[in-house]
Design an enzyme around this catalytic site. Structure first.
Site, short mmCIF file in Angstrom:
data_model
loop_
_atom_site.label_atom_id
_atom_site.label_comp_id
_atom_site.label_asym_id
_atom_site.label_seq_id
_atom_site.Cartn_x
_atom_site.Cartn_y
_atom_site.Cartn_z
N SER A 1 33.74 35.51 27.49
CA SER A 1 33.16 35.27 25.94
C SER A 1 34.75 35.06 25.56
O SER A 1 35.15 33.80 25.93
CB SER A 1 32.44 36.64 25.58
OG SER A 1 32.10 35.93 24.26
N ASP B 1 25.56 36.05 27.27
CA ASP B 1 27.23 36.24 27.68
C ASP B 1 27.96 37.34 28.49
O ASP B 1 27.23 38.64 28.12
CB ASP B 1 28.12 37.31 25.90
CG ASP B 1 28.73 37.75 25.89
OD1 ASP B 1 30.06 37.35 25.82
OD2 ASP B 1 28.58 38.43 24.49
#
Length: 303
Positions: A58, A178
Site C-alpha cells: 500500500s 490493497d
C-alpha cells in the site's frame, strides 16, 4: 528532459552505502499516514544508505519509490504541492470516479508533468524491491518484483487500492486490491525470503492494536463477486496484530529495529491537511535520523 515540469526535476542518485545482505526494510501501509514513512526514508537518503531488500504494501510500497530512485525531497514536494489538490484524494473523486484516490493523477499526471520520477535511477538501484497486492480471487498476497514496477505504476496502484474506497485493479492476469489487507506488516514474507535483520517502519504508535472491522453482512454484500475479499477484511485485524507481535519479539531478540510514531497520529488514511502531513513527514525524518545509530549498531551485532 523531453518536456517541462511544474517543479524543477530532482535527479536521482545511486546509493552507495549498501547494508549487509540479509538486512531488510519492511514498510507498513496506512494511506496518507505513510508520509511518516517517507520522512524516515529521507533520513536514509541523507546518509546514502541502501537496504539490499525492501518490501512494502500500500502506501509503504508507494512511498518507497522516491527512496529507491534516490530523489531526496521528492516526497515532501508531493505533499506540499499536490496532496491538497482534490484530484489527489476527495469525496468528489469517489462520486465521479468511484475512487477517493485518483490514481491517474497520482501515478500519471504528477510524475509525468509536475514532479519528475527518475526511472533510470530506479532501475539502476541495486536492491530487491517487493510490492504486495491482494488477489481478489483467493484473498492471498501476490508479490511483484522491482522490475514489474513500470509506468504507469500499475502494480503500485493495485497495492494502494483500499477496498470500498477504490476500484479493483487489473494487472498481470489478477484482480487486485490493497496489499495491506492480507500482509499489513510484511515481516513474514521478509523472513521467508531469508532475511536475518529487519528495520520495520510502522505508521502507528507502540500501544496500537487493530480492532475487528465488523460489519460482516455489509462486506459480504459489497463483495459478492469476491467473497475472499470479505473474508480477508474480516481477519485482517488478527493478521495485523500477529505480525506486529512478531516484529516486537524480533526487536527484543536484537533481530529488528522498529521505527514508529512516538504518539498516536491524528491523521486519517484519507486526510489531506497539508501542514499536518508536512509535520508528519518531518517527524518521520527526525525519528529516522535518531534511529540510524541504533540500526547500524544492531546490524553489526547480528550473527
Amino acid at each position: 528532459m523531453v518536456q517541462q515540469y511544474t517543479l524543477a526535476p530532482i535527479p536521482g542518485k545511486r546509493l552507495e552505502t549498501v547494508l549487509l545482505a540479509g538486512t531488510a526494510l519492511v514498510l507498513e501501509g496506512g494511506g496518507l499516514r505513510g508520509y511518516y514513512s517517507s520522512g524516515v526514508m529521507e533520513a536514509f537518503l541523507e546518509k546514502d544508505l541502501l537496504f539490499p531488500y525492501i518490501i512494502g504494501v500500500s502506501a509503504g510500497a508507494a512511498n518507497a519509490l522516491s527512496y529507491i530512485s534516490g530523489q531526496a525531497g521528492r516526497s515532501r514536494q508531493i505533499i506540499e504541492h499536490y496532496v491538497g489538490d482534490p484530484h489527489y484524494v476527495s469525496k468528489r473523486n469517489l462520486v465521479f470516479k468511484r475512487s477517493m484516490f485518483d490514481f491517474d493523477f497520482i501515478f500519471g499526471t504528477v510524475p509525468e508533468r509536475h514532479i519528475w520520477y527518475d526511472w533510470d535511477a530506479y532501475n539502476a538501484q541495486e536492491t530487491r524491491f517487493l510490492t504486495g497486492a491482494m488477489n481478489c480471487a483467493d484473498g492471498k498476497t501476490v508479490w511483484f518484483e522491482k522490475q514489474a514496477i513500470t509506468p504507469p505504476f500499475t502494480a503500485t496502484r493495485a497495492s494502494c487500492s483500499v477496498p470500498l474506497l477504490t476500484k479493483v485493479q487489473h494487472f498481470a492476469g489478477y484482480d487486485l486490491l490493497d496489499g495491506g489487507i492480507t500482509d499489513p506488516i510484511p515481516i513474514e514474507k521478509s523472513i521467508a525470503d531469508g532475511n536475518r535483520f529487519h528495520v520495520v517502519v510502522l505508521t502507528r504508535n507502540a500501544d496500537y492494536r487493530k480492532a475487528p472491522f465488523g460489519h460482516e453482512a455489509f462486506l459480504r454484500a459489497a463483495f459478492r463477486q469476491y467473497p475472499a475479499v470479505a473474508d480477508a477484511m474480516l481477519r485482517r485485524h488478527a493478521i495485523y496484530n500477529r505480525q506486529l507481535e512478531l516484529c516486537e519479539r524480533l526487536e527484543k531478540e536484537g533481530k529488528a529495529v522498529i521505527i514508529r510514531p512516538l504518539e498516536p497520529l491524528h491523521v486519517g488514511r484519507t486526510s489531506a491537511n497539508i501542514p499536518t502531513l508536512l509535520a508528519l513527514h518531518d517527524e518521520g525524518l527526525s525519528e529516522g535520523r535518531a534511529a540510524l545509530p541504533r540500526i547500524l549498531d544492531a546490524i553489526q551485532n547480528t550473527d
